[in-house]
Design an enzyme around this catalytic site. Structure first.
Site, PDB file in Angstrom:
ATOM      1  N   GLY A 102       4.824  13.494  41.983  1.00 30.95           N
ATOM      2  CA  GLY A 102       5.788  13.534  42.211  1.00 30.95           C
ATOM      3  C   GLY A 102       4.945  14.960  42.342  1.00 30.95           C
ATOM      4  O   GLY A 102       5.558  16.651  42.497  1.00 30.95           O
ATOM      5  N   ASN A 104       3.438  17.428  43.857  1.00 31.57           N
ATOM      6  CA  ASN A 104       4.036  18.077  46.107  1.00 31.57           C
ATOM      7  C   ASN A 104       5.470  18.249  45.050  1.00 31.57           C
ATOM      8  O   ASN A 104       5.740  19.234  46.093  1.00 31.57           O
ATOM      9  CB  ASN A 104       3.569  17.460  47.017  1.00 31.57           C
ATOM     10  CG  ASN A 104       1.882  17.917  47.299  1.00 31.57           C
ATOM     11  OD1 ASN A 104       1.525  19.003  47.831  1.00 31.57           O
ATOM     12  ND2 ASN A 104       1.078  16.997  46.823  1.00 31.57           N
ATOM     13  N   LYS A 155       4.825  -0.901  55.254  1.00 31.19           N
ATOM     14  CA  LYS A 155       6.414  -0.491  56.056  1.00 31.19           C
ATOM     15  C   LYS A 155       7.332  -0.866  54.863  1.00 31.19           C
ATOM     16  O   LYS A 155       7.637  -1.458  54.884  1.00 31.19           O
ATOM     17  CB  LYS A 155       6.732  -0.373  56.820  1.00 31.19           C
ATOM     18  CG  LYS A 155       6.323  -2.031  57.798  1.00 31.19           C
ATOM     19  CD  LYS A 155       6.506  -2.908  58.960  1.00 31.19           C
ATOM     20  CE  LYS A 155       6.565  -4.152  59.618  1.00 31.19           C
ATOM     21  NZ  LYS A 155       6.618  -4.109  60.274  1.00 31.19           N
ATOM     22  N   MET A 182       4.607   6.566  50.447  1.00 29.63           N
ATOM     23  CA  MET A 182       3.035   5.690  51.073  1.00 29.63           C
ATOM     24  C   MET A 182       3.495   5.029  51.661  1.00 29.63           C
ATOM     25  O   MET A 182       2.673   3.511  51.947  1.00 29.63           O
ATOM     26  CB  MET A 182       2.045   5.203  49.507  1.00 29.63           C
ATOM     27  CG  MET A 182       1.842   6.152  49.122  1.00 29.63           C
ATOM     28  SD  MET A 182       0.990   8.155  49.861  1.00 29.63           S
ATOM     29  CE  MET A 182      -0.619   7.177  49.922  1.00 29.63           C
ATOM     30  N   ARG A 183       4.408   5.205  52.873  1.00 23.82           N
ATOM     31  CA  ARG A 183       4.846   3.462  53.904  1.00 23.82           C
ATOM     32  C   ARG A 183       4.500   4.708  55.068  1.00 23.82           C
ATOM     33  O   ARG A 183       4.867   5.511  55.142  1.00 23.82           O
ATOM     34  CB  ARG A 183       6.350   3.368  53.534  1.00 23.82           C
ATOM     35  CG  ARG A 183       6.263   2.936  52.517  1.00 23.82           C
ATOM     36  CD  ARG A 183       6.850   1.790  51.924  1.00 23.82           C
ATOM     37  NE  ARG A 183       6.706   0.262  50.690  1.00 23.82           N
ATOM     38  CZ  ARG A 183       6.479   0.043  50.666  1.00 23.82           C
ATOM     39  NH1 ARG A 183       6.392  -1.180  51.473  1.00 23.82           N
ATOM     40  NH2 ARG A 183       6.200  -0.366  49.411  1.00 23.82           N
ATOM     41  N   ILE A 185       5.750   5.409  58.846  1.00 26.67           N
ATOM     42  CA  ILE A 185       7.151   6.023  59.292  1.00 26.67           C
ATOM     43  C   ILE A 185       7.748   5.008  60.838  1.00 26.67           C
ATOM     44  O   ILE A 185       6.983   5.280  61.019  1.00 26.67           O
ATOM     45  CB  ILE A 185       7.387   7.243  59.075  1.00 26.67           C
ATOM     46  CG1 ILE A 185       7.509   8.485  57.332  1.00 26.67           C
ATOM     47  CG2 ILE A 185       8.777   8.152  60.048  1.00 26.67           C
ATOM     48  CD1 ILE A 185       8.541   7.613  56.839  1.00 26.67           C
ATOM     49  N   ASN A 199       4.713  15.716  56.792  1.00 31.31           N
ATOM     50  CA  ASN A 199       4.358  15.626  55.270  1.00 31.31           C
ATOM     51  C   ASN A 199       2.682  15.902  55.053  1.00 31.31           C
ATOM     52  O   ASN A 199       2.364  16.819  56.077  1.00 31.31           O
ATOM     53  CB  ASN A 199       3.773  14.149  56.675  1.00 31.31           C
ATOM     54  CG  ASN A 199       2.694  13.691  55.317  1.00 31.31           C
ATOM     55  OD1 ASN A 199       3.184  13.180  54.514  1.00 31.31           O
ATOM     56  ND2 ASN A 199       1.987  12.077  55.724  1.00 31.31           N
ATOM     57  N   HIS A 201      -1.330  15.861  53.917  1.00 31.17           N
ATOM     58  CA  HIS A 201      -1.965  14.439  53.943  1.00 31.17           C
ATOM     59  C   HIS A 201      -3.139  15.376  53.066  1.00 31.17           C
ATOM     60  O   HIS A 201      -3.962  17.238  53.708  1.00 31.17           O
ATOM     61  CB  HIS A 201      -2.697  14.391  55.479  1.00 31.17           C
ATOM     62  CG  HIS A 201      -3.734  13.422  55.582  1.00 31.17           C
ATOM     63  ND1 HIS A 201      -3.697  12.166  55.309  1.00 31.17           N
ATOM     64  CD2 HIS A 201      -5.149  12.872  55.566  1.00 31.17           C
ATOM     65  CE1 HIS A 201      -4.390  11.223  54.977  1.00 31.17           C
ATOM     66  NE2 HIS A 201      -5.529  11.974  55.292  1.00 31.17           N
TER      67      HIS A 201
HETATM   68  C1  GAR Z   1      -0.646  13.655  47.442  1.00 28.26           C
HETATM   69  O1  GAR Z   1      -2.524  14.256  47.511  1.00 28.26           O
HETATM   70  C2  GAR Z   1      -0.547  13.511  49.487  1.00 28.26           C
HETATM   71  O2  GAR Z   1      -1.641  14.331  50.232  1.00 28.26           O
HETATM   72  C3  GAR Z   1      -0.635  11.974  49.666  1.00 28.26           C
HETATM   73  O3  GAR Z   1      -0.751  11.355  48.715  1.00 28.26           O
HETATM   74  C4  GAR Z   1      -0.975  12.364  46.979  1.00 28.26           C
HETATM   75  C5  GAR Z   1       0.739  12.659  46.638  1.00 28.26           C
HETATM   76  O4  GAR Z   1       0.950  13.075  45.744  1.00 28.26           O
HETATM   77  N1  GAR Z   1      -0.155  11.449  50.740  1.00 28.26           N
HETATM   78  C6  GAR Z   1      -0.929  10.728  51.799  1.00 28.26           C
HETATM   79  O5  GAR Z   1      -2.109  10.586  51.226  1.00 28.26           O
HETATM   80  C7  GAR Z   1      -0.229  10.320  53.055  1.00 28.26           C
HETATM   81  N2  GAR Z   1      -0.724  10.030  53.694  1.00 28.26           N
HETATM   82  P1  GAR Z   1       2.201  13.758  44.776  1.00 28.26           P
HETATM   83  O6  GAR Z   1       3.369  12.208  43.655  1.00 28.26           O
HETATM   84  O7  GAR Z   1       1.453  14.246  43.565  1.00 28.26           O
HETATM   85  O8  GAR Z   1       2.761  14.677  44.915  1.00 28.26           O
END
Ligand code: GAR
Length: 294
Positions: A102, A104, A155, A182-183, A185, A199, A201
């Site tokens: 979490g 982000n 999913k 990580m699912r 949508i 989202n 990425h």
């Molecule tokens: C982030 O690096 C995000 O870009 C990635 O998961 C991480 C979550 O980190 N998302 C993906 O790869 C989606 N395809 P966080 O839980 O510390 O925010």
């Protein structure tokens, strides 16, 4: 009819009041504001009653007096609500979905607290019971819920998806923010929040969609990678791009060091993108999202 504790103006901003596209405004807050006051079928009429401010070709839009009058009548109930309820309702509400630690979400929550993002996090949801993101939310007194994802690995099961949709609807979110969710949508969520799911990425899309994008970049030998914030569409990491930030790949990078630097870039980029959407400063034109991040 959906009547909510919110008057849509002066915050009513409609992406395109002109031609046919006004019936399906893509700008998330506008969609919400309009649909909160009138049924979707009447949105086109409402939109066509708006007019552009002559000084600003894109926005802000000033509501036509007829529209104000019509909606004052419709909003009679709303007007009787208390001042506090009104100011709460006027906040741009986001729902955050995440499966991991979490960071982000924390970056967005901190930016909101610092006054950089005019929004509030209404709810945090996770498909992982012990996900750090839920703990980070609870520490901040933000409602946080685990929703069991069902039997699939990549999913949500239909019932789980319906539970996510219900939780987001109950909390009346204006925007769904995927932060390490990580699912895939599926259509249930997409249809419930059309053009209102974003989202992040960890690569410069369209390069390296999918899992472990930082490792894909390293393995490919690119000299620059980065992160991308985009609207979610039916594909995988393929929707219209809102913002990107580059990160150099260094000679001695490992997947871990590169991922860490991408994470740092994500924490700068994501709050800016959420802020731009909350302020109504981005517009979707087909595949292009125009507007300045600041
Ligand atoms: C982030 O690096 C995000 O870009 C990635 O998961 C991480 C979550 O980190 N998302 C993906 O790869 C989606 N395809 P966080 O839980 O510390 O925010």
């Amino acid at each position: 009819m959906l009547l909510e504790g919110q008057l849509p103006w002066p915050s009513c901003r409609v992406m395109d009041c002109g031609g046919k596209r006004s019936a399906t405004p893509l700008w998330p807050a506008a969609t919400v504001s309009i649909h909160r006051l009138v049924p979707p079928s009447e949105s086109a009429v409402v939109a066509s009653l708006c007019r552009r401010s002559p000084k600003s070709p894109v926005r802000p839009l000033t509501p036509h007096p007829l529209l104000v009058a019509a909606n004052s009548a419709l909003a009679g109930v709303t007007l009787q609500r208390s001042t506090k309820r009104m100011s709460d309702a006027q906040k741009f509400r986001i729902g955050v979905l995440g499966s991991g630690k979490g960071s982000n979400f924390v970056a967005i929550a901190d930016a909101i607290r610092a006054g950089q993002v005019p929004a509030e996090v209404a709810i945090v949801l996770s498909d992982v019971e012990n996900a750090g993101i839920l703990e980070r939310a609870r520490e901040r007194n933000i409602p946080a819920r685990f929703i069991a994802p069902g039997k699939f690995r990549t999913k949500l099961e239909d019932e789980a998806e319906a539970a996510f949709v219900a939780a987001l609807r109950e909390t009346k979110v204006d925007l769904v923010v995927l932060a390490g969710f990580m699912r895939i949508i599926k259509s249930g969520l997409m249809n419930a929040f059309p053009n209102r799911i974003i989202n992040i990425h960890p690569s410069l899309l369209p390069s390296f969609p999918g899992l472990e994008a930082w490792k894909q970049a390293l393995d490919h030998g690119v000299k620059f990678t980065g992160c991308t914030v985009h609207f979610v569409d039916a594909g995988v990491d393929s929707g219209p791009i809102i913002g990107q930030q580059t990160v150099p790949v260094l000679d001695d990078d490992t997947p871990e060091t590169l991922h860490q630097r991408i994470h740092t870039a994500e924490h700068e980029l994501y709050p800016k993108c959420v802020a731009a959407i909350a302020r109504g400063e981005v517009e979707v034109r087909g595949r292009r999202v125009v507007g300045k991040l600041r």
